[in-house]
Design a protein around this motif. Structure first.
Motif, PDB file in Angstrom:
ATOM      1  N   GLY A  71       0.819  -1.199   0.000  1.00  0.00           N
ATOM      2  CA  GLY A  71       0.000   0.000   0.000  1.00  0.00           C
ATOM      3  C   GLY A  71       0.855   1.252   0.000  1.00  0.00           C
ATOM      4  N   ALA A  72       0.222   2.390   0.262  1.00  0.00           N
ATOM      5  CA  ALA A  72       0.963   3.648   0.202  1.00  0.00           C
ATOM      6  C   ALA A  72       0.295   4.726   1.039  1.00  0.00           C
ATOM      7  CB  ALA A  72       1.080   4.122  -1.238  1.00  0.00           C
ATOM      8  N   MET A  73       1.122   5.634   1.534  1.00  0.00           N
ATOM      9  CA  MET A  73       0.669   6.853   2.188  1.00  0.00           C
ATOM     10  C   MET A  73       0.561   7.949   1.129  1.00  0.00           C
ATOM     11  SD  MET A  73       0.610   5.825   5.369  1.00  0.00           S
ATOM     12  CE  MET A  73       0.368   7.371   6.262  1.00  0.00           C
ATOM     13  N   VAL A  74      -0.404   8.825   1.289  1.00  0.00           N
ATOM     14  CA  VAL A  74      -0.572   9.960   0.381  1.00  0.00           C
ATOM     15  C   VAL A  74      -0.572  11.255   1.190  1.00  0.00           C
ATOM     16  CG1 VAL A  74      -2.147  11.123  -1.229  1.00  0.00           C
ATOM     17  CG2 VAL A  74      -1.842   8.639  -1.356  1.00  0.00           C
ATOM     18  N   LEU A  75       0.164  12.251   0.701  1.00  0.00           N
ATOM     19  CA  LEU A  75       0.152  13.566   1.333  1.00  0.00           C
ATOM     20  C   LEU A  75      -1.084  14.315   0.839  1.00  0.00           C
ATOM     21  CD1 LEU A  75       1.474  15.659   3.142  1.00  0.00           C
ATOM     22  CD2 LEU A  75       2.865  16.392   1.183  1.00  0.00           C
ATOM     23  N   ALA A  76      -2.032  14.494   1.741  1.00  0.00           N
ATOM     24  CA  ALA A  76      -3.336  15.059   1.368  1.00  0.00           C
ATOM     25  C   ALA A  76      -3.316  16.580   1.461  1.00  0.00           C
ATOM     26  CB  ALA A  76      -4.433  14.479   2.261  1.00  0.00           C
ATOM     27  N   THR A  77      -2.718  17.219   0.452  1.00  0.00           N
ATOM     28  CA  THR A  77      -2.772  18.674   0.369  1.00  0.00           C
ATOM     29  C   THR A  77      -3.854  19.085  -0.626  1.00  0.00           C
ATOM     30  OG1 THR A  77      -1.181  18.844  -1.447  1.00  0.00           O
ATOM     31  CG2 THR A  77      -0.284  18.786   0.804  1.00  0.00           C
TER      32      THR A  77
END
Length: 351
Positions: free
Chosen positions: A192-198
């Motif tokens: 899976g992956a982390m996403v930077l939610a800007t």
């Protein structure tokens, strides 16, 4: 299931013409620095307490020389600044879609390479067949799928299936989806992956649904993901969990699959290699891949100067830190000796 994680944006193709024509180099560099610092998920990994002064000095030195730089020199400066991060997914490109009036003066078009990117299938002998996939652009998915259907009977009795993805710099892993049953021997794990939610990451990539050759059901998933990110804006959010692909059967044929890779295999094609290497049927031949897969889901940005565009990775794989691939690559099981002129024949002859 991962969705946007599977798609790499081709910046020079998808960006629309810009209205702004402000092309002073210094504000262009400052704009790039600002957007990367705010929206690059890898920024806190790459700029730490240990090297922050070095980063600032490097940035300041380039801002100083950018003050009087011409546009061709400016392009070099912008690219040089991104090298600090050692991430080939963080890139600046000449934006030919921007239609700047000085575009061809500053950056004349180069003659395109004669190399065909169209996938092809070839029967080498009664026990060996070859599928060549030079590009994973989404436009080639239909061709790959059609070749697999057309040669289904051949594959059902072929002992050795060679898949050549040399020079394939990426595109979409969707191109490779229908190959998986021919490789499958056991559950395949995709990290899976982390996403930077800007705000800009969500708006410029995750809320965009007009990609070519993407089904309505997948567009609906994109929209759902964008809603999830907006609920966690300002944070790193685990948008995708580890995913396990399980199939009902293991095909008796092909008996073995050889995947040919080289130093220019990158991005979503490397994601396919990561899946394929988990099969007991598969052996990797060639050289290390490019190593461009740890930070992904590139968000496209327009520069105020329409001569340039750039991309910023918004996701980080959960595979890290246990395994780092960026700037290292995926190693082959069998390294093809330097000086070998016919890699396909070498693989075909290998026991």
């Amino acid at each position: 299931m991962m969705t946007k994680f599977l798609i790499t944006i081709f910046l020079s193709c998808y960006l629309c013409p810009a209205i702004a024509q402000e092309c002073a180099c210094k504000p262009s560099l400052q704009y790039l620095v600002d957007k990367v610092e705010k929206n690059y998920i890898g920024f806190p990994d790459k700029v730490t307490a240990a090297n922050k002064k070095q980063y600032q000095a490097f940035t300041d030195s380039l801002i100083k020389v950018s003050d009087t730089a011409s546009m061709p020199v400016c392009f070099t400066i912008l690219q040089k600044w991104t090298t600090f991060f050692q991430d080939k997914h963080l890139l600046v490109v000449v934006n030919r879609a921007g239609k700047h009036p000085m575009l061809d003066t500053y950056f004349p078009k180069k003659k395109p390479a004669a190399l065909s990117l169209t996938p092809s299938f070839k029967i080498l002998n009664d026990q060996t067949c070859l599928l060549t996939i030079p590009s994973a652009r989404l436009e080639y998915k239909g061709i790959v799928d059609s070749l697999l259907v057309l040669h289904k009977d051949v594959l059902s009795k072929t002992g050795h299936f060679i898949i050549d993805v040399r020079e394939n710099r990426g595109g979409s892993t969707l191109v490779f989806d229908n190959l998986i049953p021919y490789l499958y021997t056991q559950p395949i794990i995709t990290e899976g992956a982390m996403v930077l939610a800007t705000e800009e990451n969500i708006r410029n990539l995750y809320e965009v649904t007009d990609y070519p050759n993407v089904s309505d059901s997948m567009k609906a998933v994109f929209k759902k993901e964008a809603v999830a990110l907006r609920a966690h804006i300002g944070t790193e959010y685990q948008l995708w969990n580890n995913d396990t692909t399980t199939m009902d059967q293991v095909f008796p044929y092909p008996k073995k699959v050889s995947l040919i890779i080289n130093q220019n295999v990158g991005s979503s094609t490397e994601m396919f290699v990561l899946k394929a290497r988990q099969s007991k049927k598969v052996k990797l031949f060639g050289t290390h891949t490019a190593g461009v897969v740890d930070y992904s889901d590139v968000v496209p940005y327009m520069m105020p100067c329409s001569l340039f565009a750039f991309g910023i990775p918004s996701s980080r794989t959960l595979r890290m830190p246990a395994e780092v691939i960026d700037n290292i690559g995926i190693a082959p099981n069998v390294e093809i000796p330097s000086g070998t002129t016919d890699w396909v024949q070498y693989v075909a002859d290998h026991p």
